[in-house]
Design a protein around this motif. Structure first.
Motif, PDB file in Angstrom:
ATOM      1  N   ASN A   7       7.028  31.219  67.487  1.00 29.20           N
ATOM      2  CA  ASN A   7       6.343  32.379  66.930  1.00 29.20           C
ATOM      3  C   ASN A   7       7.345  33.404  66.426  1.00 29.20           C
ATOM      4  N   SER A   8       8.439  33.598  67.184  1.00 29.94           N
ATOM      5  CA  SER A   8       9.477  34.532  66.778  1.00 29.94           C
ATOM      6  C   SER A   8      10.129  34.100  65.478  1.00 29.94           C
ATOM      7  N   GLU A   9      10.372  32.801  65.352  1.00 30.23           N
ATOM      8  CA  GLU A   9      10.949  32.295  64.111  1.00 30.23           C
ATOM      9  C   GLU A   9       9.996  32.502  62.928  1.00 30.23           C
ATOM     10  N   GLN A  10       8.719  32.323  63.177  1.00 22.80           N
ATOM     11  CA  GLN A  10       7.748  32.538  62.117  1.00 22.80           C
ATOM     12  C   GLN A  10       7.741  34.004  61.679  1.00 22.80           C
ATOM     13  N   HIS A  11       7.826  34.928  62.650  1.00 25.24           N
ATOM     14  CA  HIS A  11       7.873  36.355  62.321  1.00 25.24           C
ATOM     15  C   HIS A  11       9.102  36.678  61.484  1.00 25.24           C
ATOM     16  N   LYS A  12      10.218  36.063  61.826  1.00 27.93           N
ATOM     17  CA  LYS A  12      11.444  36.308  61.060  1.00 27.93           C
ATOM     18  C   LYS A  12      11.282  35.833  59.627  1.00 27.93           C
ATOM     19  N   GLU A  14       8.461  35.518  57.956  1.00 27.62           N
ATOM     20  CA  GLU A  14       7.508  36.381  57.250  1.00 27.62           C
ATOM     21  C   GLU A  14       8.144  37.722  56.885  1.00 27.62           C
ATOM     22  N   LEU A  15       8.916  38.293  57.822  1.00 30.88           N
ATOM     23  CA  LEU A  15       9.585  39.563  57.535  1.00 30.88           C
ATOM     24  C   LEU A  15      10.575  39.403  56.393  1.00 30.88           C
ATOM     25  N   SER A  16      11.337  38.302  56.418  1.00 33.10           N
ATOM     26  CA  SER A  16      12.305  38.057  55.348  1.00 33.10           C
ATOM     27  C   SER A  16      11.602  37.909  54.005  1.00 33.10           C
ATOM     28  N   ALA A  17      10.451  37.226  54.006  1.00 34.93           N
ATOM     29  CA  ALA A  17       9.703  37.049  52.759  1.00 34.93           C
ATOM     30  C   ALA A  17       9.186  38.382  52.236  1.00 34.93           C
ATOM     31  N   GLU A  18       8.729  39.238  53.138  1.00 33.72           N
ATOM     32  CA  GLU A  18       8.237  40.551  52.726  1.00 33.72           C
ATOM     33  C   GLU A  18       9.352  41.394  52.115  1.00 33.72           C
ATOM     34  N   LEU A  19      10.491  41.455  52.795  1.00 33.41           N
ATOM     35  CA  LEU A  19      11.585  42.309  52.344  1.00 33.41           C
ATOM     36  C   LEU A  19      12.245  41.794  51.073  1.00 33.41           C
ATOM     37  N   SER A  20      11.986  40.528  50.702  1.00 35.54           N
ATOM     38  CA  SER A  20      12.579  39.978  49.480  1.00 35.54           C
ATOM     39  C   SER A  20      11.661  40.124  48.276  1.00 35.54           C
ATOM     40  N   MET A 134       9.352  43.754  62.498  1.00 39.55           N
ATOM     41  CA  MET A 134       8.390  42.659  62.518  1.00 39.55           C
ATOM     42  C   MET A 134       7.597  42.677  61.222  1.00 39.55           C
ATOM     43  N   PRO A 135       6.978  41.558  60.842  1.00 35.33           N
ATOM     44  CA  PRO A 135       6.167  41.539  59.620  1.00 35.33           C
ATOM     45  C   PRO A 135       4.888  42.355  59.785  1.00 35.33           C
ATOM     46  N   LEU A 136       4.291  42.720  58.681  1.00 35.32           N
ATOM     47  CA  LEU A 136       3.088  43.548  58.721  1.00 35.32           C
ATOM     48  C   LEU A 136       1.937  42.840  59.425  1.00 35.32           C
ATOM     49  N   SER A 137       1.878  41.529  59.322  1.00 40.81           N
ATOM     50  CA  SER A 137       0.802  40.787  59.984  1.00 40.81           C
ATOM     51  C   SER A 137       0.876  40.933  61.499  1.00 40.81           C
ATOM     52  N   ILE A 145      -5.957  45.647  63.372  1.00 45.58           N
ATOM     53  CA  ILE A 145      -6.223  46.188  62.047  1.00 45.58           C
ATOM     54  C   ILE A 145      -6.654  45.053  61.128  1.00 45.58           C
ATOM     55  N   PRO A 146      -7.630  45.281  60.233  1.00 49.12           N
ATOM     56  CA  PRO A 146      -7.978  44.238  59.269  1.00 49.12           C
ATOM     57  C   PRO A 146      -6.766  43.816  58.460  1.00 49.12           C
ATOM     58  N   GLN A 147      -6.627  42.524  58.258  1.00 46.67           N
ATOM     59  CA  GLN A 147      -5.407  42.010  57.671  1.00 46.67           C
ATOM     60  C   GLN A 147      -5.536  41.698  56.180  1.00 46.67           C
ATOM     61  N   ASN A 148      -6.561  42.258  55.521  1.00 43.74           N
ATOM     62  CA  ASN A 148      -6.735  41.980  54.093  1.00 43.74           C
ATOM     63  C   ASN A 148      -5.515  42.366  53.291  1.00 43.74           C
ATOM     64  N   ASP A 149      -4.876  43.487  53.662  1.00 43.65           N
ATOM     65  CA  ASP A 149      -3.764  43.991  52.870  1.00 43.65           C
ATOM     66  C   ASP A 149      -2.435  43.397  53.295  1.00 43.65           C
ATOM     67  N   TYR A 150      -2.424  42.548  54.343  1.00 44.25           N
ATOM     68  CA  TYR A 150      -1.158  42.019  54.830  1.00 44.25           C
ATOM     69  C   TYR A 150      -1.213  40.505  54.891  1.00 44.25           C
ATOM     70  N   PRO A 151      -1.212  39.807  53.752  1.00 46.82           N
ATOM     71  CA  PRO A 151      -1.249  38.348  53.792  1.00 46.82           C
ATOM     72  C   PRO A 151       0.018  37.804  54.399  1.00 46.82           C
ATOM     73  N   SER A 152      -0.143  36.696  55.087  1.00 43.07           N
ATOM     74  CA  SER A 152       1.027  36.031  55.643  1.00 43.07           C
ATOM     75  C   SER A 152       1.896  35.525  54.509  1.00 43.07           C
ATOM     76  N   LEU A 153       3.131  35.955  54.494  1.00 39.95           N
ATOM     77  CA  LEU A 153       3.995  35.668  53.346  1.00 39.95           C
ATOM     78  C   LEU A 153       4.785  34.385  53.549  1.00 39.95           C
ATOM     79  N   ASN A 154       4.075  33.297  53.809  1.00 38.05           N
ATOM     80  CA  ASN A 154       4.790  32.026  53.829  1.00 38.05           C
ATOM     81  C   ASN A 154       4.951  31.535  52.389  1.00 38.05           C
ATOM     82  N   ARG A 155       5.654  30.455  52.213  1.00 45.58           N
ATOM     83  CA  ARG A 155       5.978  30.020  50.854  1.00 45.58           C
ATOM     84  C   ARG A 155       4.720  29.674  50.062  1.00 45.58           C
TER      85      ARG A 155
END
Length: 598
Positions: A7-12, A14-20, A134-137, A145-155
């Motif tokens: 789970n921690s790796e997944q958060h990393k 997602e956070l990296s995808a968001e910041l890029s 951490m990622p917004l999700s 919080i409703p997650q409509n505005d924070y899609p999971s940023l996987n590839r």
């Protein structure tokens, strides 16, 4: 342990995808924390000039900059300005006071790089961002919080941009931070809770194709005052899926497990169980932390703001605060049972706290207007009186805010104000036209509004609801006070002695029944026109720039602190109002004696 690491790796990732993401996307900046609660944001900005940006919970779609300055935590809503609306060139810009920018990141970069104060009044400067780790999700799930505005940023989601499956606040609360076994279909090994009473169940019809949900609201499954911590208070032992083999067991509340991902759950009694007015935790630069009633420094600031501001600007700010108070602009507001507006909630049994808030706001506003006239010298008094009359004209004709119109006119009609004959004579001499309008148009209009003889204008934004609210609130309070152990004769006798104590009960031949039913019928019409009022509000306030300090002096929290002080502002309403009537009488007598001596 392997699950946590995964789970921690997944958060990393997602956070990296968001910041890029592109720098114009607010999610690409670590100082943006999504919909974290206000309290958590205040904890994060611990040192001066530290800041972060978060979503505005009261105005979905807007952003708030939270920062610390002079050891105070401040919250600034980032204003949206729509350029060339209703055209193909329509675009949004973001601003605090003067400079406008195409994106929020551009705005933040400007204020950080130039060390420009966020507002002239506060002088707050930001330079030290608080970055999320951490990622917004993750925050959306943690704080329900409703997650409509924070899609999971996987590839995959970045390529297809498919919409995420959204959960509303209560669904997230039911699913987050709970062992999956608590929702197990086979719960025969667990000891069931006591059988809930039938009258403690709220039946919520969700749609034509689904079964209703029953939620136990009579036990101690959750604290109705802790909406933000709902996930820690709901006992999932009291929830059982509709597909359970023992569905007929009434010890459990039937609920379809598929509804967790598709349909919002409305818990009416959670949404407005107590007052939303919290004066002791209210902060404004106009008041000291533990201010006294009518403190001179605050009096001088209020007097200056009223004298130096135009009537239309005052009317705009009053109307904006009024509409925010009833959640007029909050398109995603939900008071339970599908109720989207405070104008609808006031008619329902579970809107008692909301009705009390509306009544409290009306009285506090009335006393604030009266006090503003009595705490200044004779020369300023007539200027402020004229300003309030001009503001009443603008509020009624230009903005269609009948509630604020009533509050101002009720203040000017108080005996402590109307007895000041030299003040009204001076008004007629110096501002003759406004004095004539007040006597010939405003006063008759107020009477027509209260008597339900004034048709709603096409531009109405806030209809007159005060009498209707008083009728409904007195009725429900009487019902609540009726002893359940009384026999039918005792209850009938009590009903016969019940009075609403309105003037028209004794001044009309029908004891006010026609007027009584007119207000109830008006209330039904108001509910049917809520969307029209919202649309009118958006039109009349479109493009208006609001100043923080002006908005502050028209909030109910400010009125209570300003009039009764930090300690007295939390006293019971009846006690506060009776004591301030005495204060107004003393101030009025002082004004009259000063005028006589002159």
């Amino acid at each position: 342990m392997a699950f946590i690491e995964a789970n921690s790796e997944q958060h990393k990732r997602e956070l990296s995808a968001e910041l890029s993401l592109d720098s114009s996307d607010i999610r690409s900046h670590a100082w943006y924390h999504g919909s974290i609660p206000r309290i958590r944001a205040e904890e994060l900005v611990a040192k001066n000039e530290q800041f972060l940006v978060r979503d505005c919970t009261s105005r979905p779609g807007d952003y708030v900059l939270t920062c610390r300055w002079n050891n105070h935590c401040l919250h600034f809503v980032i204003n949206k300005v729509i350029l060339q609306p209703y055209t193909v060139y329509e675009r949004i810009q973001y601003t605090f006071e003067d400079d406008s920018f195409d994106t929020v990141p551009d705005l933040v970069t400007f204020y950080v790089g130039n060390r420009r104060p966020i507002s002239v009044a506060s002088g707050a400067i930001i330079s030290r961002p608080i970055n999320r780790t951490m990622p917004l999700s993750f925050y959306a799930a943690k704080y329900c919080i409703p997650q409509n505005d924070y899609p999971s940023l996987n590839r995959d989601s970045m390529i297809t941009k498919s919409p995420p499956i959204s959960l509303n606040k209560y669904q997230s609360a039911l699913l987050s931070e709970r062992p999956l076994s608590r929702l197990s279909i086979n719960s025969q090994q667990e000891e069931p809770p006591p059988k809930p009473k039938r009258d403690s169940l709220i039946k919520v019809p969700l749609s034509d194709k689904t079964e209703p949900i029953y939620i136990n609201c009579n036990g101690n499954d959750y604290d109705m005052n802790e909406r933000e911590n709902l996930n820690e208070n709901i006992d999932l032992h009291s929830i059982k899926t509709a597909n359970d083999d023992q569905q007929s067991d009434e010890n459990f509340c039937p609920i379809d497990s598929s509804l967790f991902r598709t349909i919002p759950i409305h818990i009416a009694s959670l949404l407005h169980s107590s007052s939303n007015i919290d004066p002791q935790n209210y902060f404004t630069f106009l008041l000291a932390k533990d201010n006294k009633p009518l403190e001179m420094s605050a009096v001088n600031k209020v007097r200056s703001l009223l004298l130096e501001t135009g009537a239309r600007i005052l009317a705009n700010h009053i109307t904006k605060v009024d509409l925010d108070f009833i959640k007029h602009f909050d398109k995603e507001a939900n008071f339970g049972l599908g109720i989207k507006s405070g104008l609808e909630l006031v008619l329902l049994p579970h809107g008692g706290a909301y009705r009390d808030d509306i009544l409290d706001r009306a009285e506090c506003f009335k006393y604030f207007v009266a006090a503003s006239l009595l705490i200044c010298n004779d020369d300023e008094r007539v200027l402020i009186l004229d300003k309030w009359i001009q503001t009443a004209i603008e509020i009624k004709t230009g903005l269609g805010n009948l509630m604020a119109f009533r509050n101002i006119m009720a203040a000017l009609a108080l005996p402590q104000i109307s007895r000041l004959q030299k003040l009204w004579l001076s008004l007629r001499q110096r501002f003759t036209s406004n004095a004539v309008v007040y006597e010939s148009k405003l006063r008759p209009t107020l009477k027509a509004v209260i008597d339900c003889n004034e048709p709603l204008a096409p531009n109405t934004t806030f209809p007159y609801i005060l009498t209707m609210v008083e009728i409904i609130q007195k009725h429900y309070k009487f019902v609540d006070e009726t002893n359940a152990e009384m026999n039918e004769e005792e209850i009938a006798e009590k009903y016969q002695s019940f009075k609403f104590d309105f003037p028209w009960e004794t001044s009309s031949s029908d004891f006010g029944l026609n007027l009584f039913f007119s207000h109830l019928e008006a209330g039904r019409q108001i509910v049917n026109q809520c969307n029209l009022f919202k649309r009118n509000s958006e039109i009349v306030l479109d493009g208006v720039v609001f100043e923080e300090l002006l908005s502050d002096i028209f909030t109910t929290e400010f009125h209570r602190r300003f009039l009764w002080g930090y300690r007295g502002c939390i006293a019971a309403a009846s006690e506060r109002f009776s004591k301030f009537e005495q204060v107004l009488t003393l101030l009025s007598a002082k004004c009259e004696s000063n005028s006589s001596s002159v």
